[in-house]
Design an enzyme around this catalytic site. Structure first.
Site: not given
Ligand code: ADP
Ligand code: MG
Length: 387
Positions: A39, A176, A325, A348
């Protein structure tokens, strides 16, 4: 009166001017050390553009969540030291969130922030969805501009929203779920297909009546998922959901499953059949947006689905954009971050821009005193009537 978003060129002569640059230096830290300076490096094009033209640059950022109180744990010292190596002579203010006025958008804090400052540049995409003091305050009075990093983010993400090449596929996962259903709904207007993995898939599978064992889901979102599934059918869009899964059984042992999970089992990744099917969809697309890992990729037993999708993102001829992220971290973990077209620096913020087509930080820039009135400019974002 609002114009289009002013770019750096719209600042005019910056020589000898003190320019406040709102950056996103919210870097990952461990024991006081920066673990990834991406960053900081990402802000250099804008900083260099200004310093090469004789400006005195003052950067400012938040770091972590100190909640309006000074806290040595969130001091900018390590970032300042790294910045001094990368961009000597550039100042960095203390963590903006040490003052409650930042998140509270307090005019007194804005006044303090812009004391002795001549111009403002916003290059903090990751904070643009928040109406915080350092984002929306300075453009009210100072000649302002969008930084190069933020400008690229806006062009890429609004491009996806407004003129994607079809087939346009969105691949969504992560954990999320409720945060992301708004964007699923908005995406259904523009995409040809939605691919859903990660923990997000279980609420959709439950909505279709499949037993999901003890997997992560959000029961209060089942009705929303049902509605989205019906909406997609009615509009001829395809929602791809997993057909096999890997995870652990009721005893916590690694196991592979079909679409129905036994009682007590937890799905932690899409299965190999699903990963191959998702990969095919990505290979056949002309535009792909990916947000959210396909599984708990931090655990090597459950990284395969995310790795297969990441590899397809790298191999496809489609224009590929990755937001989030953890998704970006997964790409980097597989060494594929240079093989996609755009990795967004905002989690976000990228989802909110895709969903709503605008952000508070962009709106503030459009109202800056130097915002040019020119409705046909490419970064007059959502093409709506100018007031
Ligand atoms: P991003 O940061 O890319 O937007 P999120 O924060 O929504 O993604 O989600 C990331 C997290 O989701 C990771 O830490 C991953 O371990 C978790 N995750 C993905 N699939 C599963 C699952 N089936 N069960 C539990 N956790 C999960
Ligand atoms: Mg995340």
């Amino acid at each position: 009166m609002a114009g289009r978003i002013p770019t750096l060129a719209d600042l005019g002569d910056v020589s000898g001017k003190r320019v406040l640059v709102r950056t996103d230096f919210n870097v990952p830290m461990e024991n006081g050390e920066i673990t990834d300076d991406f960053r900081i490096r990402a802000a250099l094009p804008t900083i260099n553009w200004l310093t090469e033209r004789g400006a005195q640059v003052v950067t400012a950022s938040h770091l972590g969540r100190p909640k309006g109180q000074p806290n040595p744990k969130y001091s900018m010292d390590a970032v300042r030291a790294r910045l001094a190596e990368l961009a000597p002579g550039v100042e960095l203010l203390e963590n903006l969130r040490f003052d409650a006025g930042e998140e509270g958008n307090d005019p007194a804090f804005v006044a303090k922030l812009i004391e002795g400052i001549d111009m403002y540049v916003d290059d903090a995409f990751g904070a643009c969805h928040r109406a915080h003091a350092s984002i929306v305050g300075p453009p009210q009075t100072l000649p302002s501009a969008v930084g190069l990093l933020l400008q690229k983010e806006v062009e890429v993400l609004l491009g996806l929203r407004e003129h994607p090449k079809h087939p346009f596929v969105a691949v969504l996962g992560g954990s999320k779920i409720s945060d992301k259903l708004g964007v699923v709904e908005a995406l259904l207007n523009t995409v040809d297909a939605l691919v859903i993995g990660g923990a997000m898939c279980f609420t959709f599978l439950a909505a279709q009546g499949y037993p999901i064992g003890a997997s992560l889901w959000e029961p209060d979102q089942v009705d929303t998922c049902k509605r989205l599934l019906e909406q997609s059918k009615a509009s001829g869009k395809t929602i791809y959901l997993p057909e096999d899964l890997t995870g652990v059984d009721a005893n916590g042992e690694y196991a592979t499953f079909g679409i129905r999970l036994p009682e007590g089992a937890k799905g932690f990744d899409i299965g190999p059949g699903t990963a191959a099917a998702f990969s095919d969809v990505i290979m056949d697309a002309r535009t792909v947006f990916w947000n959210g890992p396909m599984g708990m990729f931090e655990d090597p037993r459950f990284e395969a689905g995310t790795r297969t999708v990441a590899q397809a993102m790298a191999d496809t001829k489609a224009f590929t954009v990755v937001g989030g992220g953890d998704s970006a971290a997964a790409l980097a973990q597989f060494g594929l971050d240079d093989d996609v077209d755009h990795v967004s620096t905002g989690g976000g913020a990228s989802l909110e821009l895709l969903e709503l087509g605008d952000l508070p930080g962009l709106e503030a820039l459009r109202h800056a005193p130097n915002a040019p009135i020119s409705p046909n400019d490419p970064i007059s974002p959502n093409g709506r009537e100018l007031s």
